[in-house]
Design a protein around this motif. Structure first.
Motif, PDB file in Angstrom:
ATOM      1  N   LEU A 188      64.224  13.986  38.025  1.00  9.16           N
ATOM      2  CA  LEU A 188      64.299  12.574  38.381  1.00  9.16           C
ATOM      3  C   LEU A 188      64.391  12.384  39.890  1.00  9.16           C
ATOM      4  O   LEU A 188      63.746  11.498  40.457  1.00  9.16           O
ATOM      5  N   ALA A 189      65.193  13.213  40.548  1.00  7.77           N
ATOM      6  CA  ALA A 189      65.309  13.095  42.007  1.00  7.77           C
ATOM      7  C   ALA A 189      63.958  13.271  42.677  1.00  7.77           C
ATOM      8  O   ALA A 189      63.675  12.630  43.697  1.00  7.77           O
ATOM      9  N   ALA A 190      63.117  14.124  42.102  1.00 10.94           N
ATOM     10  CA  ALA A 190      61.792  14.396  42.662  1.00 10.94           C
ATOM     11  C   ALA A 190      60.718  13.470  42.114  1.00 10.94           C
ATOM     12  O   ALA A 190      59.537  13.665  42.390  1.00 10.94           O
ATOM     13  N   SER A 191      61.108  12.467  41.327  1.00 13.38           N
ATOM     14  CA  SER A 191      60.164  11.494  40.758  1.00 13.38           C
ATOM     15  C   SER A 191      59.114  12.172  39.899  1.00 13.38           C
ATOM     16  O   SER A 191      57.909  11.946  40.052  1.00 13.38           O
ATOM     17  N   GLY A 219      71.583  12.950  43.301  1.00 15.80           N
ATOM     18  CA  GLY A 219      71.383  11.606  43.824  1.00 15.80           C
ATOM     19  C   GLY A 219      70.733  10.635  42.868  1.00 15.80           C
ATOM     20  O   GLY A 219      70.016   9.732  43.300  1.00 15.80           O
ATOM     21  N   VAL A 220      70.983  10.780  41.546  1.00 12.92           N
ATOM     22  CA  VAL A 220      70.417   9.860  40.570  1.00 12.92           C
ATOM     23  C   VAL A 220      71.552   9.248  39.750  1.00 12.92           C
ATOM     24  O   VAL A 220      72.731   9.448  40.025  1.00 12.92           O
ATOM     25  N   ALA A 222      68.365   8.335  35.052  1.00 18.52           N
ATOM     26  CA  ALA A 222      67.249   7.652  35.713  1.00 18.52           C
ATOM     27  C   ALA A 222      67.564   7.557  37.198  1.00 18.52           C
ATOM     28  O   ALA A 222      68.622   7.998  37.653  1.00 18.52           O
ATOM     29  N   ARG A 223      66.644   6.954  37.948  1.00 19.51           N
ATOM     30  CA  ARG A 223      66.889   6.772  39.376  1.00 19.51           C
ATOM     31  C   ARG A 223      67.614   5.467  39.682  1.00 19.51           C
ATOM     32  O   ARG A 223      67.943   5.193  40.838  1.00 19.51           O
ATOM     33  N   ASP A 253      67.095   1.180  34.555  1.00 17.80           N
ATOM     34  CA  ASP A 253      66.356   2.060  33.652  1.00 17.80           C
ATOM     35  C   ASP A 253      67.306   2.845  32.748  1.00 17.80           C
ATOM     36  O   ASP A 253      66.993   3.116  31.582  1.00 17.80           O
ATOM     37  N   THR A 254      68.461   3.206  33.293  1.00 18.60           N
ATOM     38  CA  THR A 254      69.460   3.916  32.492  1.00 18.60           C
ATOM     39  C   THR A 254      69.939   3.040  31.346  1.00 18.60           C
ATOM     40  O   THR A 254      70.039   3.491  30.190  1.00 18.60           O
TER      41      THR A 254
END
Length: 516
Positions: A204-207, A229-230, A259-260, A264-265
């Motif tokens: 997720l951090a890296a999309s 960082g998510v 999620a980011r 979304d979470t």
């Protein structure tokens, strides 16, 4: 950013969505892919994506292809994704048909999701990171996967994890499994992603997907979320079905959304629990009148404490009353939790293994590891397996007294703290700065903040709070049993006010790191 059309399932969170966009450009995946999607994958939210798909300006096929392309381009640096689903583009095409017909299945329809590889999938291997389960896939999907499929989500693939969800060795290395190797932290590649939902958080951090599913027994969603960082939410026990998830303990295990961003979470949690996400999630515009207890945990060091001080200042500026608290009974919880988990793991892993090809019980699993050299390439130990095999059964009165005391003290540690100070939530640091990954040394596992909610079965959520140098630190929020919607609403405002998310830079190293 594109046309914003109304959807009933999004109306309650549109104002928050407007405050969470365009925070960076980590989603840039090359000119061709970016123009195909028309958005920054690092910051775009599900409500935006659904608006664009409803208007015809975006398709799930284009979105899914963009994420698959990003996995191919970026994941070799991270080792976060074990495998992609060969049917992902077929799933996306089916969603495109539903969007064109105006017959979508909800806010996750057409949204690419990654699954931690201890969540059963009938058409993909489910290994818990172990070669012992690397053969035939399970016979059926986990309940959470069935809910995602029913909601139209695109199953993008499976993520790496700490093998057996970090319940194998005394000194494990988080993010390592015999099946997937070592997952790296996207912010600094020689640092650890924390466990055991390490692959989900790093991806997720890296999309590499819009959302991901993690699992937690104690800390395995909220620590990876904080360290990468998510956002990660550990739901109240029983809110999300554990059917078809490789277990540690039925008394504490839960799958949960990552999620980011909080929007979304929350939407993903609604699908996992089978509820209407919009109805369950209505964040306030500010924190005026909210009371938050700050559990500082100085054991995590002065730099983390400085992040908490900055977070406190911003929460106060948003209208919250913040006062320092220290939940009771923490030493006793630390004494009791591990022995109880040993008995529960033996019971629950035996039941799970009986449903799969391979070792039929814990004793056979231990023997498999002893004779399989690839299971010993990072750390050789399986001390927790051996201790669990010798632990008293869950029918033993001593075990039962232990679990009863754990349940009582953990719930009281949160409920009494909330009541004594009239709090809406308890906040604490979710993680220390990421330590340097080292197979020989193992983890720095001094992360006590997740334990009260994990043992009690109460909800917790980590949101980005700041950084120590390049390394993210999360703010962990806890509340009472089944207060998940209220906690996520508060977390959404905290996320907006802290405004701490920033894109990873994939640095090879950042100098000496924290050590145990």
């Amino acid at each position: 950013m594109g046309l914003m059309r109304r959807m009933d399932a999004i109306a309650l969170i549109a104002a928050l969505a407007a405050g969470s966009l365009m925070l960076g450009n980590s989603g840039a995946i090359g000119r061709e892919s970016a123009s195909t999607v028309g958005a920054d994958l690092g910051t775009v939210t599900i409500p935006e994506l659904q608006d664009w798909m409803s208007s015809g300006s975006l398709t799930s096929s284009a979105l899914t292809a963009a994420y698959l392309g990003r996995i191919r381009a970026v994941d070799p640096k991270l080792n976060a994704v074990l495998r992609t689903d060969p049917t992902a583009m077929v799933q996306a095409a089916a969603s495109d048909v539903r969007h064109r017909r105006g017959a979508t299945l909800g806010p996750l329809d057409g949204i690419p999701v990654l699954l931690k590889d201890n969540v059963n999938t009938r058409d993909l291997p489910t290994t818990a990171g172990s070669l012992a389960l690397a053969g035939r896939p399970p016979r059926s999907d986990a309940a959470v996967v069935s809910r995602l499929r029913d909601a139209g989500a695109v199953i993008l693939g499976k993520t790496n994890l700490s093998e057996w969800a970090n319940f194998r060795a005394d000194t494990p290395t988080s993010g390592w499994s015999a099946v997937g190797g070592q997952t790296r932290n996207p912010y600094v590649l020689d640092r650890n992603p924390c466990g055991s939902s390490s692959g989900s958080a790093a991806a997720l951090a890296a999309s590499l997907a819009q959302v991901a599913i993690g699992t937690e027994t104690d800390g395995s969603i909220v620590c990876p979320a904080g360290m990468n960082g998510v956002v990660g939410h550990k739901p109240s026990l029983g809110l999300v079905s554990q059917e078809g998830v490789v277990p540690i303990s039925a008394e504490q295990d839960t799958a949960g959304p990552m999620a980011r961003n909080v929007i979304d979470t929350a939407l993903t949690l609604a699908v996992l629990q089978g509820a209407d996400g919009a109805a369950a999630f209505s964040p306030p515009m500010n924190l005026r009148g909210k009371r938050i207890g700050l559990w500082r945990l100085p054991v995590l060091g002065p730099e983390v404490d400085a992040v908490m001080t900055r977070a406190e200042e911003r929460l106060r500026a948003a209208g919250a009353e913040v006062l320092e608290v220290t939940p009771s009974y923490q030493d006793r919880l630390g004494e009791l939790e591990f022995p109880a988990l040993l008995s529960e793991f033996h019971r629950d892993i035996d039941a799970y293994l009986a449903t799969r090809e391979g070792p039929r019980d814990l004793a056979e699993l231990i023997e498999f590891n002893r004779r399989t050299s690839a299971e010993q390439t990072c750390f050789a130990g399986q001390e927790l397996f051996e201790q669990a095999l010798a632990a008293p059964p869950t029918t033993d009165p001593q075990y039962q007294a232990m679990r009863a005391e754990l349940a009582d003290l953990s719930r009281r540690s949160i409920d009494e703290t909330l009541a004594a100070h009239h709090l809406d939530a308890i906040a604490s640091p979710a993680n220390p700065p990421a330590w340097t990954t080292d197979c020989e040394r193992g983890d720095d596992d001094v992360i006590p903040s997740s334990t009260p909610a994990a043992v009690a079965g109460f909800p917790s959520v980590s949101v980005p709070a700041g950084s120590v140098g390049e390394l993210p630190v999360g703010l962990l929020l806890m509340a009472g049993y089944r207060q998940d919607a209220e906690l996520l609403s508060l977390a959404a405002v905290a996320e907006r006010e802290l405004n701490a998310w920033r894109a990873p830079r994939y640095l090879p190293t950042a100098g000496p790191g924290p050590t145990p």
